[in-house]
Design an enzyme around this catalytic site. Sequence first.
Site, PDB file in Angstrom:
ATOM      1  N   ARG A   1      11.832  22.395  39.870  1.00 23.47           N
ATOM      2  CA  ARG A   1      11.991  21.561  41.064  1.00 23.47           C
ATOM      3  C   ARG A   1      10.714  20.835  41.434  1.00 23.47           C
ATOM      4  O   ARG A   1      10.747  19.666  41.847  1.00 23.47           O
ATOM      5  CB  ARG A   1      12.465  22.437  42.231  1.00 23.47           C
ATOM      6  CG  ARG A   1      13.023  21.638  43.404  1.00 23.47           C
ATOM      7  CD  ARG A   1      14.008  22.482  44.176  1.00 23.47           C
ATOM      8  NE  ARG A   1      15.145  22.832  43.346  1.00 23.47           N
ATOM      9  CZ  ARG A   1      16.174  22.027  43.100  1.00 23.47           C
ATOM     10  NH1 ARG A   1      16.211  20.830  43.629  1.00 23.47           N
ATOM     11  NH2 ARG A   1      17.167  22.416  42.337  1.00 23.47           N
TER      12      ARG A   1
ATOM     13  N   ARG B   1      75.081  13.412  36.012  1.00 23.73           N
ATOM     14  CA  ARG B   1      74.094  14.391  35.550  1.00 23.73           C
ATOM     15  C   ARG B   1      74.464  14.963  34.188  1.00 23.73           C
ATOM     16  O   ARG B   1      73.593  15.353  33.411  1.00 23.73           O
ATOM     17  CB  ARG B   1      73.956  15.537  36.566  1.00 23.73           C
ATOM     18  CG  ARG B   1      73.154  15.169  37.804  1.00 23.73           C
ATOM     19  CD  ARG B   1      72.862  16.403  38.634  1.00 23.73           C
ATOM     20  NE  ARG B   1      71.906  16.116  39.693  1.00 23.73           N
ATOM     21  CZ  ARG B   1      71.213  17.046  40.344  1.00 23.73           C
ATOM     22  NH1 ARG B   1      71.372  18.323  40.012  1.00 23.73           N
ATOM     23  NH2 ARG B   1      70.376  16.724  41.281  1.00 23.73           N
TER      24      ARG B   1
ATOM     25  N   ASN C   1      17.586  19.454  38.167  1.00 26.65           N
ATOM     26  CA  ASN C   1      17.079  19.618  39.518  1.00 26.65           C
ATOM     27  C   ASN C   1      16.850  18.251  40.138  1.00 26.65           C
ATOM     28  O   ASN C   1      16.305  17.366  39.504  1.00 26.65           O
ATOM     29  CB  ASN C   1      15.763  20.395  39.495  1.00 26.65           C
ATOM     30  CG  ASN C   1      15.963  21.866  39.217  1.00 26.65           C
ATOM     31  OD1 ASN C   1      16.841  22.491  39.784  1.00 26.65           O
ATOM     32  ND2 ASN C   1      15.142  22.437  38.349  1.00 26.65           N
TER      33      ASN C   1
ATOM     34  N   THR D   1      75.734   4.252  27.812  1.00 28.06           N
ATOM     35  CA  THR D   1      76.122   4.898  29.065  1.00 28.06           C
ATOM     36  C   THR D   1      75.749   4.017  30.249  1.00 28.06           C
ATOM     37  O   THR D   1      74.834   3.204  30.175  1.00 28.06           O
ATOM     38  CB  THR D   1      75.397   6.250  29.244  1.00 28.06           C
ATOM     39  OG1 THR D   1      73.989   5.999  29.368  1.00 28.06           O
ATOM     40  CG2 THR D   1      75.625   7.170  28.066  1.00 28.06           C
ATOM     41  N   GLY D   2      76.454   4.196  31.343  1.00 29.02           N
ATOM     42  CA  GLY D   2      76.091   3.643  32.640  1.00 29.02           C
ATOM     43  C   GLY D   2      75.611   2.208  32.660  1.00 29.02           C
ATOM     44  O   GLY D   2      76.236   1.289  32.121  1.00 29.02           O
TER      45      GLY D   2
ATOM     46  N   HIS E   1      21.976   4.941  33.712  1.00 24.15           N
ATOM     47  CA  HIS E   1      22.172   6.184  32.968  1.00 24.15           C
ATOM     48  C   HIS E   1      22.670   7.323  33.865  1.00 24.15           C
ATOM     49  O   HIS E   1      22.134   8.423  33.856  1.00 24.15           O
ATOM     50  CB  HIS E   1      20.887   6.598  32.255  1.00 24.15           C
ATOM     51  CG  HIS E   1      20.368   5.555  31.317  1.00 24.15           C
ATOM     52  ND1 HIS E   1      21.142   4.967  30.339  1.00 24.15           N
ATOM     53  CD2 HIS E   1      19.146   4.972  31.217  1.00 24.15           C
ATOM     54  CE1 HIS E   1      20.430   4.083  29.679  1.00 24.15           C
ATOM     55  NE2 HIS E   1      19.214   4.054  30.189  1.00 24.15           N
TER      56      HIS E   1
ATOM     57  N   LYS F   1      63.438  15.702  16.103  1.00 23.17           N
ATOM     58  CA  LYS F   1      63.429  16.871  15.219  1.00 23.17           C
ATOM     59  C   LYS F   1      64.077  16.534  13.877  1.00 23.17           C
ATOM     60  O   LYS F   1      63.612  16.970  12.817  1.00 23.17           O
ATOM     61  CB  LYS F   1      64.163  18.042  15.882  1.00 23.17           C
ATOM     62  CG  LYS F   1      64.254  19.274  14.983  1.00 23.17           C
ATOM     63  CD  LYS F   1      64.833  20.469  15.704  1.00 23.17           C
ATOM     64  CE  LYS F   1      64.879  21.685  14.768  1.00 23.17           C
ATOM     65  NZ  LYS F   1      65.314  22.912  15.452  1.00 23.17           N
TER      66      LYS F   1
END
Length: 514
Positions: free
Chosen positions: A438, A62, A418, A32-33, A274, A136
């Site tokens: 903390r 299209r 923390n 095509t094209g 790390h 498929k």
Amino acid sequence: MAKRALVSVSDKSGLIDFVKKLVDAGIEIISTGGTKKAIEEAGLPVLSISDVTDFPEILDGRVKTLHPAVHGGLLAVRDNKEHMDAIKGLGIQTIDFVVVNLYPFKETISKPDVAYDDAVENIDIGGPSMLRSAAKNHRSVIVVCDPADYTLVAESLDENADVPFELKQKLAAKVFRHTAAYDALIADYFTKQVGEEFPEKLTLTYERKQSLRYGENPHQMASFYSDPIKDESTIAAAKQLHGKELSYNNIRDADAALGIIKEFKQPAAVAVKHMNPCGIGIGASVNEAYDRAYEADPVSIFGGIVALNREVDAALAEKLHSIFLEIIIAPSYSDEAIAILENKKKNLRLLQVKFTDDNQEFAQYTSVRGGMLVQDLDTKGYADVEADLKVVTDRKPTEAEMESLKFAWTIVKHVKSNAIALVNDGRMVGMGGGQTNRVGAAKIALEEAGEKTKGAVLSSDAYFPMNDTVEEAAKAGITAIIQPGGSIRDQESIDMANKYNIAMVFTGMRHFKH
């Protein structure tokens, strides 16, 4: 009856050589094209798709392959007599090869300021339909969507005059990945167009950039995948100038370092080990910033990663060359700097990353067993809380303390919770991260800083549940603290700060990093 191949591609690399192989094997070509034109110009025989469908291309191309003569020829099960009788009665001939790749939707939407109508026009309909029909029915139809597979198929035809089922199956699997990724990009584009942040279906697609020797540990397999819509300011788009391949841990650490360095407009240097910063410095020049980052923790930087937001010159390269580093990240390197860093450092990775001024809001994906968590990346910084800062102690921070608090608040969000970060004289001097309480994080940061705590400031990623962190900070010589606030026991921490004449600022924003 001669076998037929339907060929229609946007990417024409390697096409003519492959089509010639098919023609030499006695296979009739339908096209095509622009693909048909390219085949004709190469002097190879080719039929128009209209010759097969007996119907013209319409709607500006299209509709051309969406026809029973095409899909009947693809989907008919060859050992199903009813199927074969049906297409024979309709004058439909089987199609045995499909060589198709799709309209360049990804390339179109990657262009800056792409027009919406251009994006829509580059959504392929016929191509995915042909690929899926052929895939498929892959027991009978050989389907090729990737030019990288042309040689493999051609060699198989030379050796066997056919393609073994195992290869047909692999090619079909690739097709379904290809069309799924294509549709995922389209879905993502439209989802963003309509402003849907968390859609009911999450469709992601990534492209394999690198197969890794192993993952986080040698017994774990791993690969590195990148976003197909490239952002040049990411590790995935980094240009490697020198050194051996990046490892899984290298990539994660480098990404962490890049995330931190992007916080700064002024010259800055970041050392990461790390996934946590072990040294951060700012200064009048990137050389001064690096000196401050190095002095913060000259032990932990060994074997780490350094990121810089200015060009690496020869003087800085000499400093970087003097210690063992895994990776250096910078926007550019002088020729002299590259020569210095390459000298006797065959494994040192030099990464060049394009730095951008914008701080893009990427989504953050975290896998959990059986699912995935999605959130906005934490791009909020000091500028987002500056207008709402609240000084809650009797003493206000000095101008110099406020500059240090700004710096400390910028970096603490990059430390694992923390999290506590200490800043003094334009550099991070101590860090406590990943602790289960903390005050424990604070003690680690204070001990690491040693004498550098005198006159330093402290930042916490979340509020203080008790006043013990403030007391430990005061005893070590901390003069100012910045934290979100929001605890029911905030007043106890405020009172403790007032007791030791510490200035304390609440931001109202938490920066957990689990």
